[in-house]
Design an enzyme around this catalytic site. Sequence first.
Site, PDB file in Angstrom:
ATOM      1  N   HIS A  47      -8.410   3.473   8.185  1.00 26.67           N
ATOM      2  CA  HIS A  47      -9.065   2.071   7.792  1.00 26.67           C
ATOM      3  C   HIS A  47     -10.466   1.949   8.449  1.00 26.67           C
ATOM      4  O   HIS A  47     -11.136   1.369   7.500  1.00 26.67           O
ATOM      5  CB  HIS A  47      -7.902   1.002   8.217  1.00 26.67           C
ATOM      6  CG  HIS A  47      -6.832   0.900   7.590  1.00 26.67           C
ATOM      7  ND1 HIS A  47      -5.685   1.528   7.593  1.00 26.67           N
ATOM      8  CD2 HIS A  47      -6.723   0.075   6.354  1.00 26.67           C
ATOM      9  CE1 HIS A  47      -4.677   1.069   6.844  1.00 26.67           C
ATOM     10  NE2 HIS A  47      -5.297   0.159   5.773  1.00 26.67           N
ATOM     11  N   ASN A  60       0.840  -1.236  -0.123  1.00 26.52           N
ATOM     12  CA  ASN A  60       0.202  -0.057  -0.036  1.00 26.52           C
ATOM     13  C   ASN A  60       0.928   1.269   0.062  1.00 26.52           C
ATOM     14  O   ASN A  60       0.637   2.213   0.882  1.00 26.52           O
ATOM     15  CB  ASN A  60      -1.083  -0.014   1.165  1.00 26.52           C
ATOM     16  CG  ASN A  60      -2.152   0.624   0.939  1.00 26.52           C
ATOM     17  OD1 ASN A  60      -2.298   1.519  -0.260  1.00 26.52           O
ATOM     18  ND2 ASN A  60      -3.130   0.755   1.756  1.00 26.52           N
TER      19      ASN A  60
END
EC number: 2.3.1.-
Length: 492
Positions: free
Chosen positions: A349, A318
């Site tokens: 998140h 990521n």
Amino acid sequence: QVNFVVCQLFALLAAVWFRTYLHSSKTSPFIRHVVATLLGLYLALFCFGWYALHFVIQSGISYYIMIIIGVENMHKYCFVFALGYLTVCQITRVYIFDYGQYSADFSGPMMIITQKITSLAFEIHDGMFRKNEDLTPSQRCLAVRRMPSLLEYLSYNCNFMGILAGPLCSYKDYITFIEGRSYQLRQSEANGKEDTKYEQTDPSPNVAVAQKLLVCGLSLLFHMTVTKTLPVEYNIDDGFRATASWPVRVFYLYVSLMAARPKYYFAWTLADAINNAAGFGFRGYDKNGAAHWDLISNLRIKQIEFSTSFKMFLDNWNIQTALWLKRVCYERATFSPTIQTFILSAIWHGVYPGYYLTFLTGVLMTLAARAIRNNIRHYFVESPTVKVCYDVITWVATQVAISYTVVPFVLLSVKPSFTFYSSCYFCLHIASILVLLVFPLKRTQKGSTKQQSIQPVWSRKSENLQKNSYSTTNNSFSQKEEITCRYQALKQ
């Protein structure tokens, strides 16, 4: 999930059409902005229904905040609003609608839009309020020197190439792509006067796109076959814990978490291929003249699977989110930047407790791994044979530590996560604390980057020309400074 895949495949075809028929040499930036935005909103509406209005609302209010607050404090207000709006939507989805479901949900694209909103707010603040000498090289390079129009803002946030799965890109890179200046160089005469604009032939992304689609196919095949047979939940099965030996449990922990990764490989690589197919993502040439289409790539699979340190894994997983965390939090934090960055990552998140358990564990693992590396690694790098043994041992340790850390991220809830950790006697938590007590933790300079061999396109002729410049949204820097900062910003 089917809607998501169908929309991404449609976006891939639209990207080929966009590059072929709406190339910057054939149409104006205004048309490219309009088409990219409308296609993006259509895909969002098709995939998420009227929940897609959240994308427009979040972007519209953030733009209004930037206009009325002013450049001095807009980054703070935009950061709080965008992250707060995202959190409210995540709470609504998780605790009211479908707790624990992995279906494609509207908060996923909002996570990317939140990154873009906050990144651009900080970049405008850096470019229009802070003094140039107070900025780091990367901040100076990414700084935006004028307020974007509403169309440019919506196009950046909601374009069809990145609205569903990203990845994040800088505003200046996106505008440069839309305006067709990604491959331009300026030639100068010996006296330094610019008299000729040289436009290089656009490198074809076809090979890069084909390679990434192959990776997508293999990742999807692996996910649909192997992943189902190796569920992460089996790590907390009572029968398995009672009968399996420790080596078997550790091995299954590793393979089950490794099998959970291909779905991310599929989604992120496909998103990267879509951007490349549209002509976006070209980073430059290496020393052999080979084109590289990884400007906004989100992962490096080989480096992930063969990571020999916790940091190496995080640096290649990521990637764009890691850069976002670095730019908006780590580089600007006044105390405990590592802890603040992991907390921000957990909030971004979502609201599942497992996310917080994972990232709090990640803080311990990161600090412990840094302490070990700083204190003992230099003893094992002089002899090639010893170095190989050291790499093997650190690879095993890294893969086990990563797997141990991210189990709550997959299990989501508190009870199964603590069931797993208690079955392991919190061994790596305790080991990390002991390491931090034994080894001194050296301070690291924030924002340090590694050297890399890839040469940006705009600097290929820098050896022969006294002045080259890479065309950006605003020509605020000198030619030499612009080349330097663009090169530094694109190094991963």
